[in-house]
Write an enzyme that holds these catalytic residues in place. Structure first.
Site, PDB file in Angstrom:
ATOM      1  N   ALA A   1      55.018  85.084  58.046  1.00 53.15           N
ATOM      2  CA  ALA A   1      54.003  86.143  58.096  1.00 53.15           C
ATOM      3  C   ALA A   1      53.989  86.899  56.767  1.00 53.15           C
ATOM      4  O   ALA A   1      52.926  87.139  56.189  1.00 53.15           O
ATOM      5  CB  ALA A   1      54.301  87.100  59.249  1.00 53.15           C
TER       6      ALA A   1
ATOM      7  N   HIS B   1      53.719  66.033  56.436  1.00 55.26           N
ATOM      8  CA  HIS B   1      52.916  66.126  55.210  1.00 55.26           C
ATOM      9  C   HIS B   1      52.676  64.762  54.541  1.00 55.26           C
ATOM     10  O   HIS B   1      51.566  64.446  54.126  1.00 55.26           O
ATOM     11  CB  HIS B   1      53.597  67.035  54.183  1.00 55.26           C
ATOM     12  CG  HIS B   1      54.000  68.374  54.716  1.00 55.26           C
ATOM     13  ND1 HIS B   1      53.227  69.083  55.601  1.00 55.26           N
ATOM     14  CD2 HIS B   1      55.089  69.151  54.476  1.00 55.26           C
ATOM     15  CE1 HIS B   1      53.832  70.233  55.890  1.00 55.26           C
ATOM     16  NE2 HIS B   1      54.965  70.293  55.225  1.00 55.26           N
TER      17      HIS B   1
ATOM     18  N   ASP C   1      49.334  71.797  59.617  1.00 57.05           N
ATOM     19  CA  ASP C   1      50.091  71.083  58.597  1.00 57.05           C
ATOM     20  C   ASP C   1      49.506  71.630  57.309  1.00 57.05           C
ATOM     21  O   ASP C   1      48.364  71.305  56.952  1.00 57.05           O
ATOM     22  CB  ASP C   1      49.856  69.573  58.706  1.00 57.05           C
ATOM     23  CG  ASP C   1      50.703  68.834  57.691  1.00 57.05           C
ATOM     24  OD1 ASP C   1      50.676  69.220  56.505  1.00 57.05           O
ATOM     25  OD2 ASP C   1      51.407  67.886  58.059  1.00 57.05           O
ATOM     26  N   HIS C   2      50.256  72.470  56.623  1.00 58.90           N
ATOM     27  CA  HIS C   2      49.600  73.207  55.532  1.00 58.90           C
ATOM     28  C   HIS C   2      49.145  72.297  54.395  1.00 58.90           C
ATOM     29  O   HIS C   2      48.306  72.681  53.595  1.00 58.90           O
ATOM     30  CB  HIS C   2      50.477  74.370  55.040  1.00 58.90           C
ATOM     31  CG  HIS C   2      51.595  73.965  54.126  1.00 58.90           C
ATOM     32  ND1 HIS C   2      52.793  73.494  54.582  1.00 58.90           N
ATOM     33  CD2 HIS C   2      51.687  73.959  52.779  1.00 58.90           C
ATOM     34  CE1 HIS C   2      53.571  73.214  53.548  1.00 58.90           C
ATOM     35  NE2 HIS C   2      52.938  73.497  52.442  1.00 58.90           N
TER      36      HIS C   2
END
Ligand code: BG6
Length: 527
Positions: A39, A275, A212-213
């Protein structure tokens, strides 16, 4: 001239994007784990940027939930501090902090205690009533994954999720609920399945947004555009022209303060299962039949289905695993993995994985995909290199067969762009052929992955999120490899921090007569 044209194209793309992205609908963003690392590092800066870019509506609130005994004001101070520490540019670019902070609220609650949830529920309802926000609830669980299922259950018990299921493309005025979670989704297929079943008792599949960044990265999203909108690439994107594909995601950091998680996970679960396989899917998928979320995700899943499964006994020939030892990074001595704080002194967790994969379908038959990822490597970079077949021996230009192959490199980070290596005559010579590189670098500041993904989830667009069958099939592929890692069945190869991984990793492409290409960040250095 070329630059002017590229800038013009870029400006048009940016303008189109601005027009196309639009604004999120009115909603309340309920953030569990509001004082945690994710965060503070990623989500608050992304939310502030979205607010400053007017991507968020006026009738909007962020409700932070965590154990610390903050009130709304102390929470606002903490959010500001986090942004100052991790993304100060989000504050200087934006003069909208004041109006943003008015949207921040806090509820002190322990997510492991059912008795704390009624307070969260009543604050959500108060905020909706007082701020005139429709029943649009986006829950983000930025917390330890073992809490995903119990929190979902408590959300249900508290009545917060008692909202009919409204598909995203339906009437935007209908109430909706959505859940965002981030990996790890289990630590193997069985545990992922159990987690999924627990979540599905509360949320429908299309209400679950699994981040999934890497899918939020500009150049990862750009892969399908490059492939499917260029006559230069699409027709040659197959085994007849492509010899191999290499995907590298290297990091310079070590385990940092994450030993408690990482020592149980390792590079295979931390990077490859998600990734790296996502990038394989983007490179290998077929064009979707329609530009619809599910059509795109269907094509990605087909790649996983075609991935040749590795039996445990085959792993030794196709996979290398390594662990960093002490070494030097930027002239500074750094510890080996086993000396890092929180790591077991005899840990056999891998910090490096390289693998040689095949996709058994018509397009990719016989083309090796080489993956490598690791911590404490020579540079921080994510890059995909497509190597094309060699030219035939040719009397004039290639009598000895020494011509270098054409390469297309897609640079995902830190630089965003593509380079193409072609052969050309060295000026001033008769027929000396040399490789030359053409580079295209993205000039615009790309939005952070989280900014893009948060906005997508708010808008109900799941294209760049992981569907359950992707998670499940990725585990199905990874599980036998993880099993082969147990009990030292596959040797754990040491490598010095600051290098490009264990030497044996060079054998993976070498068996096919290839090599790892130096990445753009390595400039002229050879590996
Ligand atoms: C995370 C992993 O998913 O990705 C980390 O858990 C890793 O271990 C990170 O450092 C890498 O992401 P990026 O965007 O820096 O390449």
């Amino acid at each position: 001239m070329v630059n002017a044209v590229t800038e013009q194209i870029q400006a048009t793309l940016n303008a189109n994007k601005q027009a196309e992205i639009g604004q999120a609908p009115e909603h309340i963003f309920i953030l569990f784990g509001a004082t945690g690392d994710l965060a503070r590092r990623k989500l608050y800066p992304a939310l502030l940027r979205l607010w400053s870019e007017k991507r968020l509506p006026q009738h909007f609130a962020i409700l932070g939930v965590a154990r610390r005994p903050y009130n709304h004001d102390t929470f606002r101070e903490q959010v500001r501090k986090a942004i100052e520490e991790f993304a100060p540019s989000a504050l200087t670019e934006a003069n909208d902090w004041e109006s943003f902070q008015e949207r921040l609220y806090y509820c002190s609650a322990d997510a492991t205690k059912s008795e704390d949830f009624p307070a969260v529920a009543s604050l959500v309802k108060d905020l909706e009533a007082n701020l005139n926000i429709p029943t649009h609830r986006l829950f983000y669980l930025a917390m330890a994954p073992e809490l995903f299922a119990p929190v979902a259950e408590q959300l249900q018990a508290s009545g917060l999720t008692a909202i009919g299921h409204a598909p995203a493309d339906n009437n935007p005025h209908l109430p909706w609920k959505r859940l965002i979670i981030e990996k790890p989704f289990g630590r193997d297929r069985d545990s992922a399945e159990q987690l999924n079943q627990a979540l599905r008792r509360v949320f429908a599949e299309d209400e679950i947004f699994r981040i999934d960044h890497y899918l939020g990265k500009e150049m990862v999203q750009n892969i399908e555009v490059l492939r499917f909108s260029n006559a230069l690439f699409e027709p040659i994107w197959n085994h007849r022209n492509i010899a191999s594909v290499q995907i590298t995601s290297s990091e310079t950091v070590g385990v940092e303060e994450r030993a408690a998680y990482y020592d149980k996970s390792g590079a295979l679960r931390d990077m490859v299962q998600n990734h790296m396989l996502q990038m394989v899917m983007m490179m290998a998928m077929e064009p979707p039949s329609r530009l619809k979320v599910e059509a795109i995700r269907d094509e990605k899943v087909k790649v996983l289905r075609s991935l040749r499964a590795l039996k445990e006994e085959e792993v030794a020939h196709q996979v290398v695993r390594g662990q960093y030892r002490a070494g030097t990074m930027n002239g500074q001595a750094v510890l080996g993995y086993r000396e890092e704080s929180g790591v077991q002194p005899r840990s056999s967790t891998e910090t490096f994985v390289a693998a040689r994969l095949f996709i058994d379908n018509f397009r990719w038959t016989g083309v090796p995909f080489y993956l490598r990822t690791g911590k404490r490597m020579g540079a921080k970079a994510t890059e995909i290199v497509v190597q094309f077949h060699n030219m035939p021996k040719h009397l004039y230009f290639n009598p000895e067969g020494h011509l270098q192959p054409n390469l297309l490199s897609i640079q995902v980070s830190p630089q965003e762009g593509i380079s193409i290596r072609i052969n050309a005559k060295q000026p001033g010579t008769d027929a000396v052929v040399v490789p030359v590189k053409m580079d295209f670098f993205q000039h615009s500041e790309s939005p952070e992955a989280y900014e893009r993904l948060l906005l997508d989830a708010m808008q109900g667009d799941a294209t760049f999120f992981t569907r359950w069958d992707e998670v499940s099939l990725a585990w199905k592929f990874v599980d036998p490899i993880a099993d082969a890692f147990l009990d030292h069945r596959l040797p754990l190869e040491p490598y010095a921090a600051g290098t490009w991984g264990p030497d044996v990793a060079t054998q993976l492409p070498a068996v096919d007569g290839y090599r790892w290409w130096p990445l753009s960040v390595q400039s002229h250095e050879e590996v």
